[in-house]
Motif scaffolding. Structure first.
Motif, PDB file in Angstrom:
ATOM      1  N   ASP A   1     101.932 -34.046 110.876  1.00 26.88           N
ATOM      2  CA  ASP A   1     101.665 -33.153 109.556  1.00 26.88           C
ATOM      3  C   ASP A   1     100.743 -33.719 108.588  1.00 26.88           C
ATOM      4  O   ASP A   1     100.000 -32.883 107.954  1.00 26.88           O
ATOM      5  CB  ASP A   1     103.264 -32.602 109.050  1.00 26.88           C
TER       6      ASP A   1
ATOM      7  N   ALA B   1      93.289 -33.210 106.757  1.00 31.13           N
ATOM      8  CA  ALA B   1      91.995 -32.571 107.412  1.00 31.13           C
ATOM      9  C   ALA B   1      91.832 -31.135 106.663  1.00 31.13           C
ATOM     10  O   ALA B   1      90.646 -30.888 106.677  1.00 31.13           O
ATOM     11  CB  ALA B   1      92.075 -32.209 108.949  1.00 31.13           C
ATOM     12  N   LYS B   2      92.913 -30.629 106.235  1.00 28.67           N
ATOM     13  CA  LYS B   2      92.718 -29.105 105.877  1.00 28.67           C
ATOM     14  C   LYS B   2      92.213 -29.239 104.683  1.00 28.67           C
ATOM     15  O   LYS B   2      91.083 -28.747 103.954  1.00 28.67           O
ATOM     16  CB  LYS B   2      93.902 -28.445 105.773  1.00 28.67           C
ATOM     17  N   ARG B   3      92.611 -30.311 103.573  1.00 29.82           N
ATOM     18  CA  ARG B   3      92.209 -30.612 102.165  1.00 29.82           C
ATOM     19  C   ARG B   3      90.685 -30.741 102.395  1.00 29.82           C
ATOM     20  O   ARG B   3      89.744 -30.459 101.417  1.00 29.82           O
ATOM     21  CB  ARG B   3      92.736 -31.590 101.697  1.00 29.82           C
TER      22      ARG B   3
ATOM     23  N   GLY C   1      88.538 -29.839 104.578  1.00 31.47           N
ATOM     24  CA  GLY C   1      87.651 -29.020 105.260  1.00 31.47           C
ATOM     25  C   GLY C   1      87.095 -29.328 106.385  1.00 31.47           C
ATOM     26  O   GLY C   1      85.997 -29.059 106.832  1.00 31.47           O
ATOM     27  N   SER C   2      87.774 -30.289 107.003  1.00 32.73           N
ATOM     28  CA  SER C   2      87.220 -30.754 108.172  1.00 32.73           C
ATOM     29  C   SER C   2      87.500 -29.933 109.670  1.00 32.73           C
ATOM     30  O   SER C   2      88.274 -29.039 109.551  1.00 32.73           O
ATOM     31  CB  SER C   2      88.057 -32.023 108.795  1.00 32.73           C
ATOM     32  N   GLU C   3      86.340 -29.709 110.591  1.00 29.94           N
ATOM     33  CA  GLU C   3      86.497 -29.229 111.609  1.00 29.94           C
ATOM     34  C   GLU C   3      87.566 -29.783 112.433  1.00 29.94           C
ATOM     35  O   GLU C   3      87.288 -30.836 112.705  1.00 29.94           O
ATOM     36  CB  GLU C   3      84.909 -28.843 112.056  1.00 29.94           C
ATOM     37  N   THR C   4      88.494 -28.893 112.750  1.00 32.29           N
ATOM     38  CA  THR C   4      89.733 -29.898 113.312  1.00 32.29           C
ATOM     39  C   THR C   4      90.013 -29.478 114.867  1.00 32.29           C
ATOM     40  O   THR C   4      89.887 -28.347 115.219  1.00 32.29           O
ATOM     41  CB  THR C   4      90.957 -29.563 112.648  1.00 32.29           C
TER      42      THR C   4
ATOM     43  N   ARG D   1      97.007 -33.388 109.475  1.00 34.17           N
ATOM     44  CA  ARG D   1      96.959 -31.942 109.289  1.00 34.17           C
ATOM     45  C   ARG D   1      96.454 -31.562 107.847  1.00 34.17           C
ATOM     46  O   ARG D   1      95.489 -31.012 107.763  1.00 34.17           O
ATOM     47  CB  ARG D   1      97.829 -30.870 109.972  1.00 34.17           C
ATOM     48  N   ASN D   2      97.484 -32.014 106.815  1.00 33.20           N
ATOM     49  CA  ASN D   2      97.264 -31.738 105.746  1.00 33.20           C
ATOM     50  C   ASN D   2      95.820 -32.185 105.220  1.00 33.20           C
ATOM     51  O   ASN D   2      95.267 -31.636 104.124  1.00 33.20           O
ATOM     52  CB  ASN D   2      98.546 -32.112 104.755  1.00 33.20           C
TER      53      ASN D   2
END
Length: 257
Positions: A214, A220-222, A224-227, A217-218
């Motif tokens: 988690d 990476a989202k912050r 702006g990573s291509e995930t 994920r948090n």
């Protein structure tokens, strides 16, 4: 005859001028990213990246693996910059686990074209690994410290925490050969986060028992990573080398400049 000659010269001059102007305004052809520098994390050194490096090498990439000392964040960033300085042309910087802290700082180097985070910390300015771990429930409670403040994972718990999908004998050897991380390095803040200016990619290891997925994920989202998400342990580069290499290659192609 003289007038025709002068006309031809004028046409030729005009054609040359147009050609020069077109060359000046034409967009430069993107330089492909063919260099990959990998930065390992805590509790496992860079030798585990050999299978990923072999795949990348067969596909035409020049791969270098930084063996950082893990004595301080500044020392580890300096070790990474030494390897970056040896690259010819734009370079993709890859970090695993604590290596994500390192590449976030070292990635500000001008020859770094993009950042790839593999089950890694993706800190912002002023953040450190210890603080980030505290944001979510701990993935394990097996971290220990030596008398002189170096961190390691309890060897008995290491296979389950770090490398649950790696052959048992290999995971056991890793447990008893783990490089320890200075507590000061884990608590050192990043000064400038390169992902604010450079594109990033992130692999989330959904069965990670070392960094809470988690949190991965948090972060990476912050950023702006291509995930992408892979059902794998923290040692995903060992258990899923093909998938890791494919993400790195995709990032390298997208980072051409």
């Amino acid at each position: 005859m003289k007038e025709r000659s002068m006309l031809n010269k004028a046409i030729a001059a005009a054609t040359a001028a147009v050609a020069l102007l077109s060359a000046a305004v034409a967009p430069a052809r993107a330089e492909p990213v063919k260099n990959v520098v990998i930065v390992h994390g805590a509790f496992a050194d860079g030798s585990g990246w050999q299978r990923v490096a072999d795949i990348l090498g067969k596909d035409g990439y020049t791969v270098s693996v930084v063996q950082e000392p893990l004595t301080s964040l500044a020392d580890d960033v300096a070790a990474t910059k030494r390897v970056l300085d040896q690259q010819q042309g734009p370079t993709l910087l890859v970090g695993h686990s604590y290596g994500g802290m390192v590449i976030t700082e070292a990635g500000n180097a001008p020859n770094v074209a993009g950042l790839v985070y593999i089950a890694a910390f993706i800190p912002d300015q002023g953040e450190n690994a210890v603080g980030l771990l505290s944001q979510v429930p701990a993935a394990n409670k097996d971290m220990r410290a030596t008398k002189d403040d170096f961190l390691y994972l309890d060897p008995a718990a290491f296979p389950a925490d770090f490398a649950a999908d790696v052959p048992v004998a290999q995971a056991s050897f890793m447990a008893h050969s783990q490089p320890m991380l200075a507590k000061a390095a884990a608590g050192a803040p990043v000064t400038t986060a390169a992902w604010h200016q450079k594109k990033s990619w992130a692999l989330i290891a959904t069965r990670d028992h070392n960094i809470n997925p988690d949190l991965e994920r948090n972060m990476a989202k912050r950023a702006g990573s291509e995930t992408i998400a892979i059902p794998a342990s923290h040692a995903v580069y060992l258990s899923k080398p093909t998938e890791v290499a494919r993400l790195i290659e995709r990032a390298a192609k997208a980072s051409s400049r």
